[in-house]
Design a protein around this motif. Sequence first.
Motif: not given
Length: 140
Positions: A2-4, A7-8, A90-91
């Motif tokens: 879950d990308i949500a 933190p960013n 962005q990673i």
Amino acid sequence: MDIAQFPNSASYRRKPDLFAVEFAVREQVIATLEGPVLCREGDAIITGTAGERWPVPIEVFHSRYVARALTGDGESGQYQSLPRTVQAVQISTPVKISLSAGRGQLAGSAGDWLVQHASGDCSVVREDIFRNTYERVVDR
């Protein structure tokens, strides 16, 4: 994933771009920029604006793309991506993510973007392609 929860992470909108699309006549593996991905017979194979290719399962293709010009729905030809909102981050370090239904594993490098299209449906998008195809959704 879950990308949500990152933190960013933020909401981004997919821009409505035109793409060349063909439909797979047999099961095959497509060499994407992020790694090999299984494409099943009938799935859409999309060629992006930078010449990159990726398969989209037919079950989700028609909810994300619409036929344009002289292309009939379900025929190979020109399709436009529908604007839709996704979560993205962005990673800063390399990552590997597994695709649903055993379709493959994608590798992302520092600077790439993780994009969540739906629950359990994520992709990796190279930074330059992300900047050209997504725009940040600004809360009002």
